[in-house]
Enzyme design. Structure first.
Site, PDB file in Angstrom:
ATOM      1  N   TYR A 141       0.827  -2.012  14.137  1.00  0.00           N
ATOM      2  CA  TYR A 141      -0.479  -2.657  14.325  1.00  0.00           C
ATOM      3  C   TYR A 141      -0.335  -4.063  14.906  1.00  0.00           C
ATOM      4  CZ  TYR A 141      -3.750   0.544  11.956  1.00  0.00           C
ATOM      5  OH  TYR A 141      -4.562   1.587  11.608  1.00  0.00           O
ATOM      6  N   LYS A 192       9.488   7.968   8.519  1.00  0.00           N
ATOM      7  CA  LYS A 192       9.906   8.938   9.532  1.00  0.00           C
ATOM      8  C   LYS A 192      11.343   8.561   9.906  1.00  0.00           C
ATOM      9  CE  LYS A 192       9.042  12.437  12.270  1.00  0.00           C
ATOM     10  NZ  LYS A 192       8.868  13.809  11.755  1.00  0.00           N
ATOM     11  N   ASP A 224       5.382  13.711   8.016  1.00  0.00           N
ATOM     12  CA  ASP A 224       4.767  15.016   8.315  1.00  0.00           C
ATOM     13  C   ASP A 224       4.734  15.874   7.055  1.00  0.00           C
ATOM     14  OD1 ASP A 224       7.553  15.052   8.468  1.00  0.00           O
ATOM     15  OD2 ASP A 224       7.651  16.405  10.191  1.00  0.00           O
ATOM     16  N   ASP A 248      -2.698   4.297   7.124  1.00  0.00           N
ATOM     17  CA  ASP A 248      -4.045   4.462   7.668  1.00  0.00           C
ATOM     18  C   ASP A 248      -4.406   5.948   7.686  1.00  0.00           C
ATOM     19  OD1 ASP A 248      -6.455   3.721   9.037  1.00  0.00           O
ATOM     20  OD2 ASP A 248      -5.530   4.444  10.888  1.00  0.00           O
ATOM     21  N   ASP A 252      -6.939   8.290   4.750  1.00  0.00           N
ATOM     22  CA  ASP A 252      -8.142   9.061   5.092  1.00  0.00           C
ATOM     23  C   ASP A 252      -8.016  10.483   4.568  1.00  0.00           C
ATOM     24  OD1 ASP A 252      -9.348   6.968   6.453  1.00  0.00           O
ATOM     25  OD2 ASP A 252      -9.973   8.229   8.137  1.00  0.00           O
TER      26      ASP A 252
HETATM   27  C1  IPM Z   1      -8.847   1.141   7.939  1.00  0.00           C
HETATM   28  C2  IPM Z   1      -9.469   1.214   9.305  1.00  0.00           C
HETATM   29  C3  IPM Z   1      -8.894   0.084  10.148  1.00  0.00           C
HETATM   30  C4  IPM Z   1      -7.402   0.290  10.261  1.00  0.00           C
HETATM   31  C5  IPM Z   1      -9.538  -0.088  11.539  1.00  0.00           C
HETATM   32  C6  IPM Z   1     -11.039  -0.188  11.462  1.00  0.00           C
HETATM   33  C7  IPM Z   1      -8.955  -1.247  12.285  1.00  0.00           C
HETATM   34  O1  IPM Z   1      -9.256   2.456   9.864  1.00  0.00           O
HETATM   35  O2  IPM Z   1      -8.995   0.093   7.279  1.00  0.00           O
HETATM   36  O3  IPM Z   1      -8.236   2.121   7.527  1.00  0.00           O
HETATM   37  O4  IPM Z   1      -6.944   1.032  11.146  1.00  0.00           O
HETATM   38  O5  IPM Z   1      -6.669  -0.287   9.474  1.00  0.00           O
HETATM   39 MG    MG Z   2      -8.372   3.877   8.526  1.00  0.00          MG
END
Ligand code: IPM
Ligand code: MG
Length: 362
Positions: A141, A192, A224, A248, A252
């Site tokens: 990042y 990884k 993975d 990240d 999710d």
């Molecule tokens: C998160 C979001 C952010 C990230 C974005 C909005 C920059 O997806 O906080 O998970 O990638 O960290």
């Molecule tokens: Mg995110």
């Protein structure tokens, strides 16, 4: 002593969900006499529209001077055509970097009420309680060089750099081990290492750090495999430690196991536990302004704020218990609604939490 929370509502559903968290905060302040003041500031697309930059200097200054930050969400299609540097997401990354918020805690907890809202079978997810510890200020990042350039054959090429220093890995590993010590004493580090040297170093440093935490059982998984295990048998995990990009993605995925991404809070902490608290979902432009967004992730983020930055576990528990009570009473926003429960909007859900909170404090 008076404590200050910087409140940054942001874009999309941000202002709606923050309004509900503030109702909860006001109630707590009134009921428990907590000396807390808030100050709001613009961030993200809203700040860009008003001031030409997603992270205005005064917003950054307020964040630096406050004891904690509560953030809604940033971004939306309106700002997607903007240059990379002007995009709302840069504000989030800027705050993380400027405030050194390297430890991102993303708990994925399944409320028993929502077991049917998960896309996985009830026996796979019931009782799920995972803490994802994501490194937040390093890795690909932030690594340099980065950009898009024209190469020798005259073709455009994009490039980013995955880089972690030993000390960056060590400090996030230490955070994760300490968290594991307060939980089930199990840590899984995700990398990884079979392909990327940087994450081979990650694996080696985490293994070294493990020697200081002999009471925690450490294992390593390639990313993975970890992704597969998360949907195959998520309850095998207690604490998951990983880098910025993998965290990240995996967070999710873990969020969805719990039925709705609208339920999950997060904390981003510096070395002294000063933190920024935000729901892990985004600005959800498709439902913004409709009054149907789930405010629980933001309200639960407020609970994390009390626990981690204010060292006030009692207030955190009040808020968390109020969320459970409102769910017990059958209140559900659209994202978690199922037959036999009461479908409510954002503001009604916030009010249900406030009522539950008031009842439990009295
Ligand atoms: C998160 C979001 C952010 C990230 C974005 C909005 C920059 O997806 O906080 O998970 O990638 O960290
Ligand atoms: Mg995110």
């Amino acid at each position: 002593m008076m404590k200050k929370i910087a409140v940054l509502a942001g874009d999309g559903i941000g202002p709606e969900i923050i309004a509900e968290a503030l109702k909860v905060l006001d109630c707590l302040k009134a009921e428990c006499g907590l000396p807390i003041e808030i100050e709001q500031a613009l961030i993200g697309g809203a700040a860009y529209d008003a001031m030409g930059t997603p992270l205005p200097a005064q917003t950054l200054k307020l964040a630096q001077q406050s004891d904690a930050i509560l953030l809604g969400a940033v971004g939306g299609p309106k700002w997607e055509p903007l240059d990379y540097a002007a995009r709302p997401e840069r504000a989030l990354l800027g705050l993380r970097a400027e405030l050194n918020l390297f430890a991102n805690l993303r708990p994925a907890i399944l409320y028993p009420h929502l077991v049917d809202a998960s896309t996985l079978k009830p026996d796979i997810v019931s009782g799920l309680d995972i803490m994802i510890v994501r490194e937040l200020t390093g890795g690909i990042y932030f690594g340099r060089p980065r950009g898009v350039r024209v190469n020798q054959s005259g073709e455009r090429e994009g490039f980013n750099t995955l880089v972690y220093s030993e000390s960056e890995i060590r400090r996030i590993a230490q955070s994760a081990f300490r968290i594991a010590q307060k939980r089930e004493h199990k840590l899984c580090s995700v990398d990884k290492a079979n392909v990327l040297e940087c994450t081979e170093l990650w694996r080696n440093v985490v293994t070294e750090v493990a020697k200081e935490y002999a009471d925690v059982e450490l294992k390593h998984l390639y990313v993975d495999n970890a992704a597969m295990q998360l949907v195959r048998c998520p309850k095998q995990f207690d604490v998951l430690l990983t880098d910025n990009l993998f965290g990240d993605i995996l967070s999710d995925c873990a969020a969805m196991l719990t039925g709705s991404i609208g339920m999950l809070p997060s904390a981003s902490l510096d070395k002294d536990n000063k933190g920024m608290y935000e729901p892990i979902h985004g600005s959800a432009p498709d439902i913004a302004g409709k009054g149907i967004a789930n405010p629980l992730a933001t309200i639960l983020s407020l609970a994390m704020l009390f626990r981690y930055s204010f060292g006030d576990a009692e207030s955190a528990c009040y808020v968390e218990r109020a969320v459970t009570s409102a769910l017990d009473a059958g209140y559900r926003t659209a994202d978690i609604h199922s037959e036999g429960t009461a479908k409510v909007g954002t503001s009604e859900m916030g009010s249900a939490i406030v009522d539950a909170l008031r009842a439990s404090i009295h």
